[in-house]
Design an enzyme around this catalytic site. Structure first.
Site: not given
Ligand code: SAH
Length: 387
Positions: A5, A11, A88, A212, A337
């Site tokens: 990438c 990023c 992406c 989610q 999470c």
């Protein structure tokens, strides 16, 4: 399985892009093992079979470079400089293409991008949500003012390129804030939300509601949560931090009653709608702070048999956990999470007559450092006597 990438360095979204996927899974499991070693048994991490393009929600910031070019992408880590990202590896590919089309249309529609420093300009962000199972696509144009010039033609041009778009919404964010969304939504086309299917049920998801981001792994996560809840059909269940009601509604066929609580008004509306949409008659949803709601329930002497907890990263609160214990659930299934706040909260509940049995790491966010986990606790029967 590694891929390249060219945006990754700036990023920063996929901090583990250079690490083989198997190794990422081991590392996440290892982190959970370390955190929970004195708390409960740690089960093998549940990884993803095809860990690419899993994100069903993509949000892009817009900016103009010094030479006048319009770019869109993410913010460079820790800054408000936009890194141009056109493809992406973890985002939904349709969503990325739509964002590219919006970028291309701006000039001919004379839509200026918003400048955070001066406050001039119109377009701040574009958010795309795609229903993984339904293919429905919602495009949210986050604008600094409610007026989009030639809005009908804009929608037409966008849909011409992407007939899969089922709804377009303007979200008005006129505040100086780093939050993406403002409070007001204006539907330009379609129903103003998408629907998606999870674990056999259909859910409406509005622009403001949490959902989610990895639908494939969400089914794995919820499946494990329900298995750990060991429902028999007789239970009264509380779904705390319930969002659009997913967990409670999926459990509803296997329990006598579901009570859900959630702070976000739009999400609660979605949850109520979702109950009706799926013909679920034994679920009620309430808007409010989960801690206050549970405290009020406990004060009225209410009980619950099973409690699902699924708070944001910061975890739950002592107020919530104190009240939760007073409701006397036999089992608590805690989805998190953030394993660190999960471990912190487990330590707190353990002192109140609950035993943590097992925790399952679930990889919801491949190539990133984030790790999800689900843990089961049960009430220690003669705890009062033992003290
Ligand atoms: N269980 C849902 C949502 C989990 S995300 C799902 O799996 O989709 C956490 C949710 O907690 C979000 O919807 C957020 O709006 C909500 N929330 C955050 N703080 C809260 C609070 N103090 N009381 C109740 N809900 C809260």
């Amino acid at each position: 399985m590694e891929k390249n990438c060219r945006f990754s360095k700036k990023c920063g979204g996929c901090a583990w892009l250079d690490m083989p996927y198997e190794e990422q899974l081991k590392k996440k499991e290892g982190q959970v093992r370390k955190l929970f070693k004195d708390l409960c048994s740690v089960r093998p991490v549940l990884g993803m079979e095809h860990p690419w393009h899993y994100r069903n929600k993509v949000s892009a910031a817009f900016a103009r470079t010094r030479d006048g070019k319009i770019i869109s992408g993410t913010y460079e880590e820790g800054t408000h400089r936009v890194v141009p990202v056109e493809h992406c590896l973890i985002e939904d590919e349709t969503a990325d293409r739509i964002i590219g089309t919006v970028r291309g249309l701006l000039k001919s529609f004379r839509i200026r991008v918003y400048d955070e420093d001066t406050g001039y300009g119109l377009l701040r962000h574009v958010l795309v949500r795609r229903g993984f199972a339904t293919g429905q696509v919602l495009v949210v144009l986050v604008l600094a003012s409610p007026v989009l010039p030639s809005k009908n033609n804009f929608v037409k041009a966008l849909r011409k390129e992407h007939p899969e778009i089922t709804s377009v919404v303007i979200n008005v964010n006129d505040r100086k804030t780093s939050m993406v969304l403002g409070d007001r939504d204006i539907v330009l086309y379609g129903r103003g939300y998408i629907e998606d299917r999870l674990c056999g049920k259909t859910f409406r998801i509005s622009p403001q509601s949490f959902y989610q981001v990895n639908p494939v792994q969400t089914e794995v996560l919820y499946g494990k949560a329900l298995e750990l809840a060991a429902l028999t059909g007789r239970e009264r269940v509380v779904d705390a931090y319930c969002g659009i009601g997913t967990i409670g509604l999926i459990a509803s066929d296997r329990v006598s009653e579901v009570i859900g609580v959630e702070l976000n008004r739009q999400a609660v509306k979605d949850a109520i709608w979702n109950a009706r949409r799926n013909g679920v008659k034994n679920a009620r949803f309430f808007e409010g702070d989960a801690g206050e709601f549970m405290t009020a329930m406990a004060a009225e002497g209410e009980r619950t048999d099973v409690l699902f907890i699924d708070p944001p990263r910061a975890g739950s609160t002592e107020t919530f956990l104190d009240a939760a214990v007073r409701l006397g659930p036999e089992r608590i299934v805690y989805i998190s999470c953030n394993p660190e706040t999960l471990a912190r909260d487990l330590k707190y509940i353990r002192r109140k007559g609950y035993r943590a049995h097992e925790v399952w790491p679930v990889d919801m966010f491949p190539w990133t450092e984030s790790c999800e986990a689900v843990c089961m606790l049960s009430k220690i029967r003669d705890w009062q006597k033992r003290r």
